[in-house]
Design an enzyme around this catalytic site. Sequence first.
Site, mmCIF file in Angstrom:
data_model
loop_
_atom_site.group_PDB
_atom_site.id
_atom_site.type_symbol
_atom_site.label_atom_id
_atom_site.label_comp_id
_atom_site.label_asym_id
_atom_site.label_seq_id
_atom_site.Cartn_x
_atom_site.Cartn_y
_atom_site.Cartn_z
ATOM 1 N N CYS A 103 0.852 -1.175 0.000
ATOM 2 C CA CYS A 103 0.000 0.000 0.000
ATOM 3 C C CYS A 103 0.896 1.236 0.000
ATOM 4 C CB CYS A 103 -0.877 -0.020 1.245
ATOM 5 S SG CYS A 103 -1.952 1.406 1.395
ATOM 6 N N HIS B 228 -9.020 -3.852 -2.221
ATOM 7 C CA HIS B 228 -8.081 -3.087 -1.397
ATOM 8 C C HIS B 228 -8.484 -1.599 -1.376
ATOM 9 C CE1 HIS B 228 -3.721 -2.213 -0.137
ATOM 10 N NE2 HIS B 228 -4.218 -1.017 -0.398
ATOM 11 N N GLU B 229 -8.789 -1.055 -2.548
ATOM 12 C CA GLU B 229 -9.122 0.382 -2.626
ATOM 13 C C GLU B 229 -10.484 0.679 -1.989
ATOM 14 O OE1 GLU B 229 -6.761 2.317 -3.196
ATOM 15 O OE2 GLU B 229 -5.471 0.734 -3.985
ATOM 16 N N HIS C 294 -10.217 1.057 1.629
ATOM 17 C CA HIS C 294 -9.742 2.384 2.053
ATOM 18 C C HIS C 294 -10.914 3.334 2.308
ATOM 19 C CE1 HIS C 294 -5.406 2.416 2.008
ATOM 20 N NE2 HIS C 294 -5.326 1.899 0.790
HETATM 21 ZN ZN ZN Z 1 -3.667 0.997 -0.034
#
Ligand code: ZN
Length: 182
Positions: free
Chosen positions: A110, A153-154, A157
Amino acid sequence: MFKELKILDESDKRLRVKSEKVTFPLSTEYKKLIKQIIKHLKYSQIEETQKKYNLRPGMGLAFVQLGIHKQIIVIVEEVEENVFENYVVINPEIVSHSVEKIAAEAGEGCLSVNREIDGHVTRYARVTIKGFDENGNELKIRAREELAIAFQHEIDHLNGILFYDRIDKNKPFLTDEEIRFI
Ligand code: ZN
């Protein structure tokens, strides 16, 4: 001209704040920032520019990583050598996913996490994402394998989740019997 982005580090509490939905039309400021993110991610994956600008390689970034709590994610995928596919998704949502799960064998990285993290992150092998493009048109994207991991993953966030939150502290490493590695 290349202007480097100021990406928040994992120690910054702003990364833990949930992002809000975006309304259209998108501001010119955000459109400019999206272009800048695409360039940054692309340059970070090309060896020459990566070295020149001292960038850490990354394929995705969420606006929250710049301290802007808006639901905008950008993914730049190298589909073949030096050929890139860009995904800009606003207000993204996973509307369906496979039963099958996968994990990146080398672990995830990341741009907000500047250290090695040991452990495997379980992700869906395939996801369907709905959202909007920069002009407010509806988007539907089917992603698999590495791209599916990037989307998950995004989107994490946007909910204040970092990838290592999903690593099992008691058993950080999975085996071939437990998961399919990519
Ligand atoms: Zn990330």
